[in-house]
Enzyme design. Structure first.
Site, PDB file in Angstrom:
ATOM      1  N   LYS A  63      -1.157  -3.584  -3.468  1.00  0.00           N
ATOM      2  CA  LYS A  63      -1.888  -3.642  -2.195  1.00  0.00           C
ATOM      3  C   LYS A  63      -3.198  -4.394  -2.340  1.00  0.00           C
ATOM      4  CE  LYS A  63      -0.108   0.688  -0.256  1.00  0.00           C
ATOM      5  NZ  LYS A  63      -0.460   1.970   0.366  1.00  0.00           N
TER       6      LYS A  63
ATOM      7  N   GLY B 166      -2.263  -3.254   7.861  1.00  0.00           N
ATOM      8  CA  GLY B 166      -1.226  -3.874   8.678  1.00  0.00           C
ATOM      9  C   GLY B 166      -0.185  -4.602   7.855  1.00  0.00           C
ATOM     10  N   GLY B 167      -0.063  -4.218   6.578  1.00  0.00           N
ATOM     11  CA  GLY B 167       1.017  -4.771   5.754  1.00  0.00           C
ATOM     12  C   GLY B 167       0.693  -6.096   5.093  1.00  0.00           C
TER      13      GLY B 167
ATOM     14  N   GLU C 243      -0.244   1.417  -6.448  1.00  0.00           N
ATOM     15  CA  GLU C 243       0.169   2.804  -6.203  1.00  0.00           C
ATOM     16  C   GLU C 243       1.647   2.939  -6.527  1.00  0.00           C
ATOM     17  OE1 GLU C 243      -0.522   3.507  -2.047  1.00  0.00           O
ATOM     18  OE2 GLU C 243      -2.655   3.908  -2.305  1.00  0.00           O
TER      19      GLU C 243
ATOM     20  N   TYR D 204       5.278   3.612  -5.572  1.00  0.00           N
ATOM     21  CA  TYR D 204       5.908   3.417  -4.265  1.00  0.00           C
ATOM     22  C   TYR D 204       6.538   4.729  -3.809  1.00  0.00           C
ATOM     23  CZ  TYR D 204       8.946   1.457  -0.640  1.00  0.00           C
ATOM     24  OH  TYR D 204       9.573   1.185   0.545  1.00  0.00           O
TER      25      TYR D 204
ATOM     26  N   GLU E 153      -5.197   8.778   7.280  1.00  0.00           N
ATOM     27  CA  GLU E 153      -3.765   8.458   7.200  1.00  0.00           C
ATOM     28  C   GLU E 153      -3.186   9.011   5.908  1.00  0.00           C
ATOM     29  OE1 GLU E 153      -3.687   4.054   9.369  1.00  0.00           O
ATOM     30  OE2 GLU E 153      -2.882   4.311   7.365  1.00  0.00           O
TER      31      GLU E 153
ATOM     32  N   ARG F 255     -12.287   4.406  13.624  1.00  0.00           N
ATOM     33  CA  ARG F 255     -12.361   4.058  15.046  1.00  0.00           C
ATOM     34  C   ARG F 255     -11.556   5.077  15.848  1.00  0.00           C
ATOM     35  NH1 ARG F 255      -8.196   1.034  12.685  1.00  0.00           N
ATOM     36  NH2 ARG F 255      -6.195   1.614  13.590  1.00  0.00           N
TER      37      ARG F 255
ATOM     38  N   ARG G 186       4.564   2.989  23.440  1.00  0.00           N
ATOM     39  CA  ARG G 186       3.789   1.785  23.760  1.00  0.00           C
ATOM     40  C   ARG G 186       4.694   0.786  24.456  1.00  0.00           C
ATOM     41  NH1 ARG G 186      -0.087   0.338  18.602  1.00  0.00           N
ATOM     42  NH2 ARG G 186      -0.647   2.482  18.038  1.00  0.00           N
TER      43      ARG G 186
HETATM   44  C1  MV4 Z   1       2.820   2.645   1.048  1.00  0.00           C
HETATM   45  C2  MV4 Z   1       4.195   2.912   1.256  1.00  0.00           C
HETATM   46  C3  MV4 Z   1       4.878   3.540   0.223  1.00  0.00           C
HETATM   47  N1  MV4 Z   1       4.221   3.861  -0.924  1.00  0.00           N
HETATM   48  N2  MV4 Z   1       2.222   2.992  -0.102  1.00  0.00           N
HETATM   49  C4  MV4 Z   1       2.176   0.044   5.033  1.00  0.00           C
HETATM   50  C5  MV4 Z   1       0.907  -0.395   5.690  1.00  0.00           C
HETATM   51  C6  MV4 Z   1      -0.198   0.030   4.823  1.00  0.00           C
HETATM   52  N3  MV4 Z   1      -1.254   0.624   5.580  1.00  0.00           N
HETATM   53  C7  MV4 Z   1       0.396   1.001   3.855  1.00  0.00           C
HETATM   54  N4  MV4 Z   1       1.833   0.945   4.006  1.00  0.00           N
HETATM   55  C8  MV4 Z   1       2.650   1.617   3.144  1.00  0.00           C
HETATM   56  N5  MV4 Z   1       2.092   2.027   1.987  1.00  0.00           N
HETATM   57  C9  MV4 Z   1       2.937   3.568  -1.070  1.00  0.00           C
HETATM   58  N6  MV4 Z   1       2.310   3.876  -2.223  1.00  0.00           N
HETATM   59  C10 MV4 Z   1       4.782   2.532   2.459  1.00  0.00           C
HETATM   60  C11 MV4 Z   1       4.014   1.867   3.404  1.00  0.00           C
HETATM   61  C12 MV4 Z   1       4.710   1.475   4.596  1.00  0.00           C
HETATM   62  C13 MV4 Z   1       4.401   2.021   5.822  1.00  0.00           C
HETATM   63  C14 MV4 Z   1       3.370   2.965   5.957  1.00  0.00           C
HETATM   64  C15 MV4 Z   1       3.078   3.513   7.167  1.00  0.00           C
HETATM   65  C16 MV4 Z   1       3.816   3.127   8.278  1.00  0.00           C
HETATM   66  C17 MV4 Z   1       4.820   2.188   8.182  1.00  0.00           C
HETATM   67  C18 MV4 Z   1       5.128   1.632   6.957  1.00  0.00           C
HETATM   68  C19 MV4 Z   1       6.155   0.695   6.863  1.00  0.00           C
HETATM   69  C20 MV4 Z   1       6.443   0.155   5.646  1.00  0.00           C
HETATM   70  C21 MV4 Z   1       5.716   0.530   4.514  1.00  0.00           C
END
Ligand code: MV4
Length: 449
Positions: free
Chosen positions: A158, A164-165, A200, A202, A275, A292, A338
């Site tokens: 990350k 937002g990915g 992190e 997964y 979150e 926010r 939405r």
């Molecule tokens: C993750 C995860 C799985 N494991 N981290 C996506 C956006 C970013 N804010 C963090 N995200 C994720 N982090 C770990 N260690 C999976 C996601 C993720 C995700 C998280 C929340 C909502 C939708 C998502 C869609 C794909 C991946």
């Protein structure tokens, strides 16, 4: 209390803020771009000031013009809404220099939480559960690989400035790690001019569960229940609900207390969201903090009975929280859909245009937050979300039934929308049984991706 507030936003959130101000006897100033001269927020506020051309960077993101409008209109505070300047620490500093109150947390806090690896480190030090991974940021691929081997694969790479990915990659094994790290890092450099990364473990098929908190200037912090925001498409949330049907009262208590502890650890003030990722075993991990008010705040308002925008204004003006933790009861179930002006058949491409006919549903337990009206032309310059439908009922099943019938009554003609797709999601068997993860849309509707 403030006498006049400037709203540095547009769309349904600007309307929402204008209405609360009116309830509280506060005068409102709207700012608008040349593309928004006929927008509802421009018409509904007590005063409206044009701040520049259509492009966001020339208007809603133009800090000098927004502050000039604030000073010229003698507004004492700015409500940033979400998006635009809501998490811009430089803007918050400028507000302070101009003696204008920013309705939100301090510049320092926004900066601290906006740096995702720093936020992670802060939370580790505060004893908040985080996904196993790095504590210090990493910049170098070889060093990162060594760390990844310690964490164990699959790992998530990350970007510290991400969200937002963007700048995010999953690495399945040592073999693909270097390529993924380099891709994520260069994406981050391109998007954010920052090569700071962190790792992190997964988490497989998690739920996205976030806890709403609210804090005043006296150190009081409350949690207002959680929202399950797992139903997303390409990191754009589509459906949010509260409570999350996968958590027990005991776990809710634990997540709420953890969120309050996280907020207190950083001396948080105003509305915020912690979150979490929630895995199948019921373990939860801090992921990010949003500094926010969020798009999906209405579901929390409905189950908690607290007006979050009113509370934001009160605490920014130096008043204590109007509720204590034991006065907050979560009642019933709320769902938000939405509605976006986009073409679901064309990869959800934004679909601006003129609304030729609209029928907005209503009834017991139905709330519609929108800034569109019959004959309104949706400009192509901004977000494609044009409406939020929120329903509330005694339990999840009744709320789903209510949302299905409400969407069935909704008519929007002239522009393509995602209403039919939302209708499909709500009728999905797995959605109805509560079997949802962040992969729900790609797993069930893979052809749409
Ligand atoms: C993750 C995860 C799985 N494991 N981290 C996506 C956006 C970013 N804010 C963090 N995200 C994720 N982090 C770990 N260690 C999976 C996601 C993720 C995700 C998280 C929340 C909502 C939708 C998502 C869609 C794909 C991946």
């Amino acid at each position: 209390m403030f006498h006049k507030i400037l709203i540095a936003n547009r769309g349904e959130i600007a309307i929402r803020i204008i209405r609360v101000c009116r309830e509280m006897g506060i005068q409102t100033v709207a700012v608008y771009s040349e593309a928004d001269k006929d927008a509802l927020h421009t018409q509904l506020a007590d005063e409206a000031i044009c701040i520049g051309p259509a492009a966001s960077k020339d208007s809603y993101l133009n800090m000098e013009r927004i502050l000039s409008a604030t000073i010229a209109s003698h507004a004492e505070a700015i409500h940033p809404g979400f998006g635009f300047l809501s998490e811009n620490s430089k803007f918050v500093e400028m507000c302070q220099k101009c003696h204008v109150a920013f309705i939100g947390p301090s510049a320092d806090l926004i900066q601290k939480m906006g740096n995702k690896s720093e936020a992670r480190k802060t939370m580790i030090e505060a004893g908040i559960p985080v996904v196993p991974g790095t504590k210090e940021p990493v910049h170098e691929a070889q060093e990162a690989l060594e760390k990844a081997k310690e964490i164990g694969f699959p790992v998530m790479i990350k970007a510290s400035s991400g969200g937002g990915g963007k700048g995010m990659r999953v690495s399945e094994s040592e073999e693909d790690f270097m390529d993924n790290f380099n891709m994520a890092q260069s994406e981050s450099v391109n998007a954010f001019a920052d090569d700071t990364m962190y790792l992190e473990r997964y988490v497989q098929r998690p739920r996205h569960v976030e806890v709403q908190i609210m804090a005043d200037k006296f150190g009081n912090v409350v949690h207002l229940g959680e929202r399950d925001c797992s139903i997303q498409r390409r990191h754009q949330k589509m459906i949010e609900e509260s409570p999350c049907c996968a958590i027990s009262e005991e776990l809710r208590q634990k997540m709420g207390e953890t969120a309050v502890r996280a907020a207190k650890a950083v001396g948080y003030e105003n509305a915020g969201t912690i979150e979490f990722l929630l895995d199948k075993s019921g373990e939860f991990f801090f992921m990010e903090m949003n500094t926010r008010i969020q798009v999906e705040h209405p579901v929390t308002e409905w189950v908690s009975g607290v007006d979050l925008i009113k509370e934001q204004i009160r605490v920014a003006a130096g008043m204590p929280l109007s509720v204590s933790q034991d006065e907050i009861q979560i009642t019933g179930h709320a769902i938000e859909c939405r509605i976006n002006a986009e073409d679901a058949d064309r990869h959800f491409m934004p679909c601006p245009g003129t609304i030729e006919n609209i029928h907005i549903p209503g009834g017991n337990g139905v709330r519609v937050d929108t800034a569109v009206y019959n004959g309104y032309t949706i400009p192509p310059y901004y977000d494609s979300m044009i409406m939020k439908i929120i329903v509330h009922d005694r339990d999840r099943k009744s709320a789903i039934d209510k949302m299905i019938s409400t969407l069935g009554e909704l008519v929007i003609e002239g522009v393509k929308t995602n209403i039919d797709f939302q209708y499909e999601l709500l009728n999905n068997e797995d959605f109805q049984s509560g079997d949802i993860t962040t992969h729900f849309i790609p797993e069930h509707y893979e052809d749409m991706e």
